[in-house]
Structure formats: C-alpha cells, structure tokens
Scaffold this active site. Structure first.
Site, PDB file in Angstrom:
ATOM      1  N   HIS A   1       3.387  11.729  -5.821  1.00  0.00           N
ATOM      2  CA  HIS A   1       3.329  12.630  -4.678  1.00  0.00           C
ATOM      3  C   HIS A   1       2.116  13.363  -4.494  1.00  0.00           C
ATOM      4  CE1 HIS A   1       4.654  14.348  -1.112  1.00  0.00           C
ATOM      5  NE2 HIS A   1       5.467  15.265  -1.546  1.00  0.00           N
TER       6      HIS A   1
ATOM      7  N   HIS B   1       1.505   3.681   0.182  1.00  0.00           N
ATOM      8  CA  HIS B   1       2.322   4.821   0.525  1.00  0.00           C
ATOM      9  C   HIS B   1       3.790   4.385   1.063  1.00  0.00           C
ATOM     10  CE1 HIS B   1       3.041   8.094   3.535  1.00  0.00           C
ATOM     11  NE2 HIS B   1       2.247   8.646   2.576  1.00  0.00           N
TER      12      HIS B   1
ATOM     13  N   ASP C   1      -4.578  10.942  -1.157  1.00  0.00           N
ATOM     14  CA  ASP C   1      -5.467  11.390  -2.376  1.00  0.00           C
ATOM     15  C   ASP C   1      -6.241  10.716  -2.949  1.00  0.00           C
ATOM     16  OD1 ASP C   1      -3.592  13.493  -2.895  1.00  0.00           O
ATOM     17  OD2 ASP C   1      -1.824  12.452  -3.086  1.00  0.00           O
TER      18      ASP C   1
HETATM   19  N1  ACO Z   1      -0.866   0.191  -7.368  1.00  0.00           N
HETATM   20  C1  ACO Z   1      -0.432  -1.003  -7.746  1.00  0.00           C
HETATM   21  N2  ACO Z   1       0.613  -1.469  -7.026  1.00  0.00           N
HETATM   22  C2  ACO Z   1       1.358  -0.922  -6.269  1.00  0.00           C
HETATM   23  C3  ACO Z   1       0.853   0.800  -5.902  1.00  0.00           C
HETATM   24  C4  ACO Z   1      -0.251   1.148  -6.452  1.00  0.00           C
HETATM   25  N3  ACO Z   1      -0.688   2.215  -6.289  1.00  0.00           N
HETATM   26  N4  ACO Z   1       1.629   0.998  -5.114  1.00  0.00           N
HETATM   27  C5  ACO Z   1       2.690   0.180  -4.954  1.00  0.00           C
HETATM   28  N5  ACO Z   1       2.633  -1.065  -5.333  1.00  0.00           N
HETATM   29  C6  ACO Z   1       3.045  -2.134  -5.490  1.00  0.00           C
HETATM   30  C7  ACO Z   1       4.564  -2.097  -6.509  1.00  0.00           C
HETATM   31  O1  ACO Z   1       4.330  -2.636  -7.654  1.00  0.00           O
HETATM   32  C8  ACO Z   1       5.620  -3.056  -5.778  1.00  0.00           C
HETATM   33  O2  ACO Z   1       5.005  -4.344  -6.104  1.00  0.00           O
HETATM   34  P1  ACO Z   1       6.334  -5.217  -6.209  1.00  0.00           P
HETATM   35  O3  ACO Z   1       6.928  -5.688  -4.823  1.00  0.00           O
HETATM   36  O4  ACO Z   1       5.535  -6.464  -6.766  1.00  0.00           O
HETATM   37  O5  ACO Z   1       7.385  -4.708  -7.100  1.00  0.00           O
HETATM   38  C9  ACO Z   1       4.879  -2.728  -4.344  1.00  0.00           C
HETATM   39  O6  ACO Z   1       3.646  -2.488  -4.334  1.00  0.00           O
HETATM   40  C10 ACO Z   1       5.790  -1.781  -3.457  1.00  0.00           C
HETATM   41  O7  ACO Z   1       5.708  -0.714  -3.947  1.00  0.00           O
HETATM   42  P2  ACO Z   1       6.871   0.392  -4.123  1.00  0.00           P
HETATM   43  O8  ACO Z   1       6.728   1.228  -5.390  1.00  0.00           O
HETATM   44  O9  ACO Z   1       8.097  -0.332  -3.986  1.00  0.00           O
HETATM   45  O10 ACO Z   1       6.406   1.504  -3.010  1.00  0.00           O
HETATM   46  P3  ACO Z   1       6.989   3.043  -2.594  1.00  0.00           P
HETATM   47  O11 ACO Z   1       7.041   3.024  -1.139  1.00  0.00           O
HETATM   48  O12 ACO Z   1       8.454   2.993  -3.491  1.00  0.00           O
HETATM   49  O13 ACO Z   1       5.983   3.797  -3.238  1.00  0.00           O
HETATM   50  C11 ACO Z   1       4.060   5.145  -3.664  1.00  0.00           C
HETATM   51  C12 ACO Z   1       4.965   4.654  -2.682  1.00  0.00           C
HETATM   52  C13 ACO Z   1       4.767   6.002  -4.763  1.00  0.00           C
HETATM   53  C14 ACO Z   1       3.250   6.093  -3.015  1.00  0.00           C
HETATM   54  C15 ACO Z   1       3.305   4.054  -4.329  1.00  0.00           C
HETATM   55  O14 ACO Z   1       2.439   3.485  -3.565  1.00  0.00           O
HETATM   56  C16 ACO Z   1       2.508   4.659  -5.529  1.00  0.00           C
HETATM   57  O15 ACO Z   1       2.937   4.680  -6.691  1.00  0.00           O
HETATM   58  N6  ACO Z   1       1.299   4.841  -5.184  1.00  0.00           N
HETATM   59  C17 ACO Z   1       0.322   5.354  -6.439  1.00  0.00           C
HETATM   60  C18 ACO Z   1       0.777   6.947  -6.624  1.00  0.00           C
HETATM   61  C19 ACO Z   1       0.004   7.800  -5.141  1.00  0.00           C
HETATM   62  O16 ACO Z   1      -1.100   7.470  -4.840  1.00  0.00           O
HETATM   63  N7  ACO Z   1       0.936   8.513  -4.559  1.00  0.00           N
HETATM   64  C20 ACO Z   1       0.365   9.433  -3.519  1.00  0.00           C
HETATM   65  C21 ACO Z   1       1.142   9.080  -2.325  1.00  0.00           C
HETATM   66  S1  ACO Z   1       0.638  10.144  -0.854  1.00  0.00           S
HETATM   67  C22 ACO Z   1       1.141  11.471  -1.215  1.00  0.00           C
HETATM   68  O17 ACO Z   1       2.291  11.374  -1.659  1.00  0.00           O
HETATM   69  C23 ACO Z   1       0.415  12.525  -0.698  1.00  0.00           C
END
Ligand code: ACO
Length: 430
Positions: free
Chosen positions: A267, A308, A364
């Site tokens: 987050h 996201h 971010d």
């Molecule tokens: N890098 C690589 N792969 C990713 C990323 C990433 N940053 N984000 C998602 N994925 C992939 C997952 O592995 C998943 O792949 P799969 O379908 O093969 O299993 C798919 O994309 C869907 O991802 P989820 O984790 O199910 O998506 P969710 O909506 O739960 O997560 C989140 C959203 C937590 C923001 C995620 O994208 C992430 O971890 N991003 C990196 C951290 C980040 O930048 N957070 C800031 C968010 S903005 C904020 O809070 C202010």
C-alpha cells in the site's frame, strides 16, 4: 425491466427475487436462501473484498478502466492544476469548494492547531534515534487520544470537528518532528506565516536562518503531491479507518490503525519499496534481468509501483506525478534513478506479462524519485503519503459515523476447523 435478480437454488428448486439497487444486491437478502429450517442461510465468500461494496459514499469516485479519479465530482487533473492542498482538503471534507471567506477561515483554523503539546515532544523523544518515522508517526498520533480526552465524544459535531482540525494540522508537525528526531536535530516550531506545505518544509529543513524560505517550485510540487494523495475511496487504510471507527473508537486511535495499514509495502509503503528496488537494480543494463525475475515470480518479487486493485489502466495520479517530476528535476537536477524507472516502464508497458494483467504504474512509481530529489530520506516516503491522506481518512470516518446503514464492522467466516470434541488430559495426548 424490473430491477431485480431471480436466483434459483438448485438444491431445493426454489426461486427468489432479490432487489437490485445501484448495481448491487444486498448480501443479507441471500440469507433467506436455505435448504431447511436449520440452515443458517446463504452467505457470500469474498476474501479481500474483491467485489463487495462496504458503504455508500459521496466523497471519491474512481473509474479504474478509464483511469478517472474525481474528488466530490471534480477531476483530479483540474484540482492538481488549479487548487492547493488545503482547499482540496476542505472540498473533501465539506463536499463543496470553499468561498473566499470560508477558505480564509479554514486556513486560519488549521494554522492555529499546528503546535504540539510539550508532552507529545517528550514521548517522541523516547524513540530510538533510528526508529522508522512511520512507526513514530502512527504511535504518536495514537497517543494523542490520551492528550485530547474529549476525542471520545465522537457524536458531538463540534468536538468531532475539533479533532479533525487538530489531526490535519498536527500530523505534519509530528511527521517533521519524527524526521528531526531521526537525524538528531532540534525540533523546529511551526511558522504560521507560511503555507501549509511551506511550513511543513520549514519544520523539516530550517537550520540556523532566522526565517525559512521554501523554494516556490518545490513547495508547489509537494502541495500538488498532497492533492494527489488526499483520498482514494475504499482502499486498505481507509477501510481500516472505517472498521476501527465503526467500534466508536476515537479518531486518533483509528488513525493509528489506518496509518499502520498504509505502512505496508503493498500500500503506501510501496513508494519506499520502489526506491529500494531501483537502487538494487542499479543500472539500465540490469533492467531486463529484473523484469525476467519478476515474471518468473522468483521469491515473490514484484515490480513495485506497478499494478492496482482498481486501476486497470494508467493511474491518473501517476500521469500528474510525471509532470511534477519534470518541474522538480529542473530545480534539483535529475534523479539518476529516473532513467531506470523510465526503462522499466517502457519495457513493462509492451511486455505481454504486464499487458495481459493490465499492470500500469501507480501513484507510487514516480513519487519516491521526486521525494528523494527534494532531499527526503526514503523512510519518510510513507509518512509523506499519510500527511495528505489524513483528510481522506477523516472525511470517510465521519461519513461512516453519520451513515444510518453502518454498524460495527464484523464479517462472517467459513469455518473449516475441527468439529466439537472433548478436552484431552495432558498425559493422554499423542
Ligand atoms: N508486479 C508483477 N506482477 C504483478 C504485480 C506487480 N507489481 N501486481 C500484480 N501482479 C500480478 C500478480 O502476480 C497476479 O498474477 P497471476 O494472475 O499470474 O497470479 C496478477 O498480476 C493480479 O495480481 P493480484 O495480486 O491478484 O492483484 P491485487 O489487486 O490483489 O493487487 C496490488 C494489487 C497489491 C497493488 C499489486 O498490484 C501489487 O502488489 N503491486 C505492487 C505494490 C504496489 O505498487 N502497491 C501500491 C499500490 S497503490 C497504493 O496503495 C497507494
């Protein structure tokens, strides 16, 4: 066309007609669907609230497919161009842009609350010199509930508003003090002649000069970053604020929980994680290897600052942040990590892995580069997120408190543990 949903339970052959309102059915309407009198009734299973609306809200609107973000109906791009943080904060809290007079008294009231009680400084003194400033911030704000004992009186409008003003005004002071503590410098008192953001820079960076003068470009850049972070509907930390608030805890205690949720690297801690990631990559020629590592899912590695839950297109805040980066780097010189970030983005936006999963830069991805260029240490990044998010948490908390549909938050579970069994004496256990 009736606004209803007909559900047939194939276990019993019975049909049910459920009302549809605002594109939702009420989960409680499913409870009537039973196989017999002893059946508890149907529930929904939705870990992480992927498809559950937890409230009706009038504050922030996001269209994740189109990349739209509105505060009280106003597009984020227009607010970033024309507004400032305190005006936007007023809008988020009260629902309308302030008139000139309203804005002046709002600014004055916030300014009057920027000082911290001497006791607060004393308990901040107790933290280790290398304590993470986000840990200091969230514990100190939590501790403010012991200083402002009236905060418990959450249903009294005047008292509630007093705490909201205090929080918006004092969080930057606590944040600045946390930073000064970590570098062993004396606290700077607030300077009420300066703007909200200018004063924050003063409390952070003033040295021996009699009057601190913030650089106008950097002051404006930080102010716009604050606008972009002010609210974002039902994200993890806001949901925490609402959940703790639903037990009728005081707002300082609920804020501590919300800030803790924001602290996590998935987050608001992501901006800090992005900088660490860029530093670890180190140079442009390591970018392809890093992308390959992310795609292979090695050790759970992710491209931090990408993806996201709601945005499945470019985060509109990230677009604005890229513009601010240009503005800031003209003053500070380019952050050497920028080229690595741009290359990561370039590759990711054309790579099948990221395209298929609709992973785009989020708020971010570039913000940390700007903060670093402005002289903030990496550990301050999540704190810089929490400062402007204070108003979002407060507005959402108040909306929740006044919403007659809301009750104490308490989800259900699907129990998969042991059936009831008799206690086994210690000497008879295997
Ligand atoms: N890098 C690589 N792969 C990713 C990323 C990433 N940053 N984000 C998602 N994925 C992939 C997952 O592995 C998943 O792949 P799969 O379908 O093969 O299993 C798919 O994309 C869907 O991802 P989820 O984790 O199910 O998506 P969710 O909506 O739960 O997560 C989140 C959203 C937590 C923001 C995620 O994208 C992430 O971890 N991003 C990196 C951290 C980040 O930048 N957070 C800031 C968010 S903005 C904020 O809070 C202010």
């Amino acid at each position: 066309m009736a606004d209803t949903l007909t559900v047939t339970d194939n276990r019993t052959g019975k049909s049910y007609e459920l009302p549809i309102q605002d594109g939702t059915i009420k989960a409680m309407d499913l409870r009537q669907i039973k196989t017999g009198p002893d059946d508890f009734g149907l529930m929904t299973y939705d870990p992480a609230f992927m498809n559950t609306a937890n409230c009706r809200s009038r504050i922030t609107y996001i269209d994740g497919d189109k990349g739209i973000l509105l505060y009280r109906g106003y597009p984020i791009e227009q607010l970033a161009e024309h507004s400032d943080y305190l005006e936007t904060a007023y809008l988020i809290l009260y629902g309308e842009l302030p008139t000139d007079g309203q804005l002046q008294s709002w600014r004055r009231e916030i300014t009057l609350h920027t000082m911290l009680h001497e006791n607060v400084k004393k308990f901040m003194d107790g933290f280790q010199y290398d304590a993470h400033p986000m840990g200091i911030l969230l514990s100190t704000v939590g501790a403010l509930s012991t200083v402002n004992r009236d905060a418990k009186n959450i249903f009294d409008k005047t008292t509630r508003m007093r705490q909201i003003l205090r929080l918006i005004a004092k969080v930057p002071s606590i944040a600045a003090y946390a930073y000064r503590h970590s570098i062993g410098r004396p606290y700077n008192n607030p300077d009420n002649d300066l703007s909200f953001t200018g004063n924050f820079l003063n409390m952070l960076f003033k040295m021996t000069e009699l009057k601190y003068k913030p650089h106008p470009v950097l002051e404006r850049a930080l102010d716009v970053l604050f606008i972009l972070h002010a609210d974002h509907e039902q994200n993890c930390s806001t949901t925490t604020m609402r959940t703790i608030g639903s037990s009728q805890a005081d707002p300082y205690s609920a804020f501590a929980g919300a800030a803790a949720a924001l602290y996590g690297p998935l987050h608001g801690g992501a901006n800090e994680a992005v900088l660490r990631m860029l530093t670890e990559i180190g140079s442009l020629n390591h970018v392809p290897d890093f992308i390959a590592k992310v795609k292979s899912g090695e050790a759970g590695s992710r491209l931090m600052g990408f993806g996201h839950r709601v945005y499945k297109s470019y985060d509109p805040r990230a677009k604005q942040i890229k513009k601010i980066a240009d503005m800031v780097f003209e003053v500070t010189g380019k952050n050497p990590l920028l080229d690595i970030a741009l290359e990561l983005e370039r590759i990711a936006l054309q790579d099948d892995y990221f395209v298929k999963r609709k992973l785009y830069p989020n708020v971010d991805f570039y913000s940390g580069l700007i903060y670093q260029a402005m002289g903030f240490p990496t550990e301050m990044f999540p704190v810089l997120f929490a400062i402007p998010r204070t108003v979002g948490w407060m507005a959402q908390w108040e909306e929740m408190l006044l919403d007659p549909d809301q009750k104490i938050a308490r989800p259900r579970q699907i129990y998969l543990g042991s059936e009831a069994r008799d206690y086994v004496a210690r000497d008879q256990r295997k």
